[in-house]
Design a protein around this motif. Structure first.
Motif, PDB file in Angstrom:
ATOM      1  N   ALA A   1       8.281   7.924   5.724  1.00  0.00           N
ATOM      2  CA  ALA A   1       8.550   8.763   4.775  1.00  0.00           C
ATOM      3  C   ALA A   1       7.697   8.324   3.312  1.00  0.00           C
ATOM      4  O   ALA A   1       7.255   9.110   2.674  1.00  0.00           O
ATOM      5  N   ASP A   2       7.397   7.035   3.357  1.00  0.00           N
ATOM      6  CA  ASP A   2       6.395   6.530   2.430  1.00  0.00           C
ATOM      7  C   ASP A   2       4.898   6.525   2.924  1.00  0.00           C
ATOM      8  O   ASP A   2       4.210   6.885   1.981  1.00  0.00           O
ATOM      9  N   ASP A   3       4.626   6.363   4.067  1.00  0.00           N
ATOM     10  CA  ASP A   3       3.159   6.410   4.494  1.00  0.00           C
ATOM     11  C   ASP A   3       2.743   7.272   5.491  1.00  0.00           C
ATOM     12  O   ASP A   3       1.454   7.193   5.968  1.00  0.00           O
ATOM     13  N   GLY A   4       3.564   8.255   5.711  1.00  0.00           N
ATOM     14  CA  GLY A   4       3.223   9.046   6.921  1.00  0.00           C
ATOM     15  C   GLY A   4       2.204   9.965   6.606  1.00  0.00           C
ATOM     16  O   GLY A   4       2.041  10.124   5.340  1.00  0.00           O
ATOM     17  N   ILE A   5       1.494  10.482   7.605  1.00  0.00           N
ATOM     18  CA  ILE A   5       0.335  11.735   7.291  1.00  0.00           C
ATOM     19  C   ILE A   5       1.038  12.941   7.470  1.00  0.00           C
ATOM     20  O   ILE A   5       1.632  13.290   8.508  1.00  0.00           O
ATOM     21  N   GLY A   6       0.798  13.541   6.373  1.00  0.00           N
ATOM     22  CA  GLY A   6       1.036  15.020   6.272  1.00  0.00           C
ATOM     23  C   GLY A   6       2.594  15.416   6.597  1.00  0.00           C
ATOM     24  O   GLY A   6       3.471  15.158   6.009  1.00  0.00           O
ATOM     25  N   GLY A   7       2.621  16.208   7.623  1.00  0.00           N
ATOM     26  CA  GLY A   7       3.725  16.821   8.257  1.00  0.00           C
ATOM     27  C   GLY A   7       4.756  15.470   8.594  1.00  0.00           C
ATOM     28  O   GLY A   7       5.961  15.820   8.377  1.00  0.00           O
TER      29      GLY A   7
ATOM     30  N   ARG B   1       5.190  12.784   7.213  1.00  0.00           N
ATOM     31  CA  ARG B   1       5.616  12.408   5.914  1.00  0.00           C
ATOM     32  C   ARG B   1       6.988  13.288   5.623  1.00  0.00           C
ATOM     33  O   ARG B   1       8.065  12.763   5.367  1.00  0.00           O
ATOM     34  N   SER B   2       6.476  14.409   5.382  1.00  0.00           N
ATOM     35  CA  SER B   2       7.624  15.500   5.038  1.00  0.00           C
ATOM     36  C   SER B   2       8.898  15.373   5.975  1.00  0.00           C
ATOM     37  O   SER B   2      10.027  15.762   5.432  1.00  0.00           O
ATOM     38  N   LEU B   3       8.598  15.498   7.271  1.00  0.00           N
ATOM     39  CA  LEU B   3       9.593  15.539   8.312  1.00  0.00           C
ATOM     40  C   LEU B   3      10.666  14.427   8.162  1.00  0.00           C
ATOM     41  O   LEU B   3      11.757  14.597   8.404  1.00  0.00           O
ATOM     42  N   ALA B   4       9.826  13.104   7.926  1.00  0.00           N
ATOM     43  CA  ALA B   4      10.877  12.014   7.694  1.00  0.00           C
ATOM     44  C   ALA B   4      11.517  12.071   6.570  1.00  0.00           C
ATOM     45  O   ALA B   4      12.680  11.787   6.589  1.00  0.00           O
ATOM     46  N   LYS B   5      11.000  12.571   5.361  1.00  0.00           N
ATOM     47  CA  LYS B   5      11.792  12.867   4.538  1.00  0.00           C
ATOM     48  C   LYS B   5      13.180  13.786   4.487  1.00  0.00           C
ATOM     49  O   LYS B   5      14.050  13.543   3.925  1.00  0.00           O
ATOM     50  N   PHE B   6      12.565  14.840   5.176  1.00  0.00           N
ATOM     51  CA  PHE B   6      13.665  15.912   5.396  1.00  0.00           C
ATOM     52  C   PHE B   6      14.733  15.099   6.296  1.00  0.00           C
ATOM     53  O   PHE B   6      16.040  15.643   5.793  1.00  0.00           O
TER      54      PHE B   6
END
Length: 233
Positions: free
Chosen positions: A90-96, A98-103
């Motif tokens: 969620a902090d350092d993910g690439i593009g999608g 990161r968003s999927l981790a936050k979701f």
């Protein structure tokens, strides 16, 4: 008698070629080093882009595997083991990713009934311009769901109305929340019409359509698609 200077095409062509050779020689004398430098820099930049793309692809593959492992742990009920890698993505993910981790973090909070925390996380996805629009739209619906009891009905309508339209990817989910908001404002006709459209939309999940059929019927709206052929008895 004076000798007539040659004016035939062969002579003119020879002069023209000599002139171009002189110009080319002068140009190379003046700018040759700069051109070599520019070519070298261009090749170095191109190589750098290829290396960067390769690293990004490799990193994306690794993060995809990490996210798959997180989902496996969550599916097995090991939330504690999934928390740390999920936070890293969620902090350092690439593009999608990161968003999927936050979701996913937001959904976990929602399951724990942490509505405020879930809404904040969904809001981060909504504001992530790097995420695909359908994904951001879904996050907006989930955020609205988490905040629903604290929002004014008109706010819900204004926020989700663009998504509560047949043909939109999340028409059913957004339309249901908007229809309920209309009911809270005692706008029964608007609510009934929207429930009816949801019920007749074959792209909407079956469970949602069944709820919409029931609600539309209670509001006096025929939710049966008249274009469908009746099944034989």
């Amino acid at each position: 008698m004076a000798v007539t200077p040659p004016t035939n095409e062969a002579f003119l062509r020879e002069v023209d070629e000599e002139l171009r050779r002189d110009q080319a020689r002068d140009f190379w004398t003046r700018y040759g080093r700069w051109l070599i430098g520019a070519v070298v820099l261009g090749l170095a930049a191109f190589a750098g882009v290829l290396v960067w793309q390769n690293q990004r692809q490799q990193q994306a593959g690794e993060q995809g595997e990490q996210l798959a492992t997180v989902f496996e742990k969550l599916g097995a009920g090991d939330e504690k083991l999934a928390t740390k890698p999920l936070a890293a993505l969620a902090d350092d993910g690439i593009g999608g990713y990161r968003s999927l981790a936050k979701f996913t973090q937001a959904d976990i909070l929602l399951q724990k009934n942490d509505l405020k925390g879930a809404a904040a996380k969904f809001g981060e996805v909504v504001n992530d311009t790097g995420a695909a629009k359908p994904f951001r739209d879904l996050a907006l619906i989930r955020q609205t769901y988490a905040e629903y009891d604290g929002l004014k009905p008109q706010t819900v309508i204004d926020r989700l109305k663009p998504l509560a339209v047949p043909g939109e990817p999340w028409f059913g989910s957004a339309g249901e929340l908007v229809a309920i908001a209309h009911l809270k404002l005692n706008q029964k006709r608007a609510a009934g019409d929207l429930f009816g459209r949801i019920a007749r939309d074959q792209t909407v999940p079956e469970s949602l359509r069944q709820r919409a059929v029931q609600m539309a019927g209670e509001l006096g709206v025929d939710a049966v698609d008249q274009t469908e052929e009746k099944k034989p008895q």
